[in-house]
Motif scaffolding. Sequence first.
Motif, PDB file in Angstrom:
ATOM      1  N   TYR A  63      64.771  18.606  -3.295  1.00 48.21           N
ATOM      2  CA  TYR A  63      65.757  18.127  -4.256  1.00 48.21           C
ATOM      3  C   TYR A  63      65.808  19.125  -5.399  1.00 48.21           C
ATOM      4  O   TYR A  63      64.803  19.372  -6.056  1.00 48.21           O
ATOM      5  N   GLN A  86      58.250  13.325   4.155  1.00 47.09           N
ATOM      6  CA  GLN A  86      58.990  12.066   4.271  1.00 47.09           C
ATOM      7  C   GLN A  86      58.101  10.919   4.695  1.00 47.09           C
ATOM      8  O   GLN A  86      58.409   9.757   4.408  1.00 47.09           O
ATOM      9  N   VAL A  87      57.037  11.188   5.410  1.00 45.25           N
ATOM     10  CA  VAL A  87      56.154  10.102   5.841  1.00 45.25           C
ATOM     11  C   VAL A  87      55.204   9.706   4.716  1.00 45.25           C
ATOM     12  O   VAL A  87      55.073   8.536   4.384  1.00 45.25           O
ATOM     13  N   ASN A  88      54.574  10.696   4.086  1.00 43.71           N
ATOM     14  CA  ASN A  88      53.635  10.399   2.995  1.00 43.71           C
ATOM     15  C   ASN A  88      54.356  10.060   1.698  1.00 43.71           C
ATOM     16  O   ASN A  88      53.731   9.623   0.740  1.00 43.71           O
ATOM     17  N   ARG A  89      55.664  10.306   1.636  1.00 44.48           N
ATOM     18  CA  ARG A  89      56.471  10.042   0.436  1.00 44.48           C
ATOM     19  C   ARG A  89      55.937  10.820  -0.764  1.00 44.48           C
ATOM     20  O   ARG A  89      55.719  10.252  -1.839  1.00 44.48           O
ATOM     21  N   ALA A 123      65.041   8.643  -4.539  1.00 44.62           N
ATOM     22  CA  ALA A 123      64.535   9.354  -3.357  1.00 44.62           C
ATOM     23  C   ALA A 123      63.405   8.582  -2.677  1.00 44.62           C
ATOM     24  O   ALA A 123      62.926   9.004  -1.630  1.00 44.62           O
ATOM     25  N   ASN A 124      62.976   7.463  -3.290  1.00 45.96           N
ATOM     26  CA  ASN A 124      61.981   6.583  -2.669  1.00 45.96           C
ATOM     27  C   ASN A 124      60.669   7.314  -2.396  1.00 45.96           C
ATOM     28  O   ASN A 124      60.041   7.119  -1.367  1.00 45.96           O
TER      29      ASN A 124
ATOM     30  N   PRO B  84      65.133   8.873   6.515  1.00 45.12           N
ATOM     31  CA  PRO B  84      63.854   9.227   5.905  1.00 45.12           C
ATOM     32  C   PRO B  84      63.691   8.694   4.487  1.00 45.12           C
ATOM     33  O   PRO B  84      62.566   8.487   4.048  1.00 45.12           O
ATOM     34  N   VAL B  85      64.771   8.466   3.787  1.00 50.66           N
ATOM     35  CA  VAL B  85      64.644   7.964   2.414  1.00 50.66           C
ATOM     36  C   VAL B  85      64.548   6.435   2.406  1.00 50.66           C
ATOM     37  O   VAL B  85      63.686   5.851   1.761  1.00 50.66           O
ATOM     38  N   ARG B  87      63.646   4.587   4.820  1.00 46.84           N
ATOM     39  CA  ARG B  87      62.531   4.139   5.667  1.00 46.84           C
ATOM     40  C   ARG B  87      62.972   3.070   6.657  1.00 46.84           C
ATOM     41  O   ARG B  87      62.362   2.009   6.751  1.00 46.84           O
ATOM     42  N   LEU B 121      54.687   6.331  10.926  1.00 45.78           N
ATOM     43  CA  LEU B 121      55.890   6.932  10.353  1.00 45.78           C
ATOM     44  C   LEU B 121      56.259   6.296   9.019  1.00 45.78           C
ATOM     45  O   LEU B 121      57.194   6.750   8.360  1.00 45.78           O
ATOM     46  N   ASN B 122      55.548   5.219   8.623  1.00 48.06           N
ATOM     47  CA  ASN B 122      55.747   4.609   7.300  1.00 48.06           C
ATOM     48  C   ASN B 122      57.158   4.055   7.134  1.00 48.06           C
ATOM     49  O   ASN B 122      57.766   4.193   6.079  1.00 48.06           O
TER      50      ASN B 122
END
Lengths: 182, 183
Positions: A63, A86-89, A123-124, B84-85, B87, B121-122
């Motif tokens: 971003y 994207q998985v671990n955020r 963006a969560n 991906p955002v 989830r 994958l959360n």
Amino acid sequence: MGHVVGERIVLREYQIEDLPYARAWANDPAATEMLSSSFLMPRTYDMTENYYRSVLSGSNPGYHFVIAHRESQTYIGQIDLTDVNQVNRCASLGIVIGAPKERGQGYGREAIALLLGYAFLEANLHRIELMVHAGNLRAIKCYEACGFQREGVRRESHFGHGKYHDIVQMGILRPEWEAACQ
Amino acid sequence: MSKFPRLQGPRLYLSPVDPADAEIYTRWLNDPDLLLRLGSYRTLSLASEREFLERMSREPYNFAIVRAGDDRLLGNCSLFEMDPVFRRATCGLFLGDPESRGQGYGTEALALLLIHAFDDLNLQNVMLSVFAFNTPAIRCYQRLGFRTIGTRRQCYFAKGAYHDEVLMDMLREDLRRDLLQTP
């Protein structure tokens, strides 16, 4: 989500017209000596332009925002979230305030506050991290004021001015940011 | 044997998709009974299925459902439309061999896929759609923790009549993980 508008500044999209502003600090030691080692060698015009092209075309993951004056939209600096997992955020924060006259006015702090809101609420993301030179006390103070915690020190992991320097790893989690916003 | 137990359950495992299985997939996907449940009116050639499997095998969230004892291919399951955002994702599966249906394989395969979706994958919300006449499938999804969120009316025409499509979803905490315990 378009621009992220603050009191004095706005986080807006990169524009090709910003390129001369980015070139103005790209080889200024005062701006770059606290940045990563990719600034160790003088940056060529092509390097800066290629970076801009990658962001402008959307091919650079992450971003990316230009920090600009709210009314005039003129360039102050850049703030970017990179290495987005994207998985671990989780993502890494990078920020530059370009021109000397723009430094020390709290623009960086305002930009980080805006970006954290964007990162967590739009963006969560769950965690934002950054690395900073241990000697860059002003930056560390700013990050701490924004809610970042010191998480550890990468000892002597940066070499400059003839010796090794420590790098401080800092991070903020979404629940901490939310609690601080209350 | 080109099957690799990526996600292991008590009676079956999920393996990467193998394009070399194109022939058996093509046989399944020309079975009118299966096509009716999947909502397809296309006639699938071996060549196009091979191409499709090639593409699927390069994507990370498509799995072959394989029986543990004899490594027999039973069907396929996937996560797709992943955001991906936000989830969220949509899931789907089929059991190709009619004899493998009605024995809880679908439940087990979907449970493995959903645990992967939530724990690895959360993801937060997984959705699926199923035709209203497919009551065994709907019962299986309900048992796993899916709930109906709506019905799209008369959106599918087959065998001379329109059919409804049921949309179901689940959140992380809705998944009945206990269904994976060995009986």
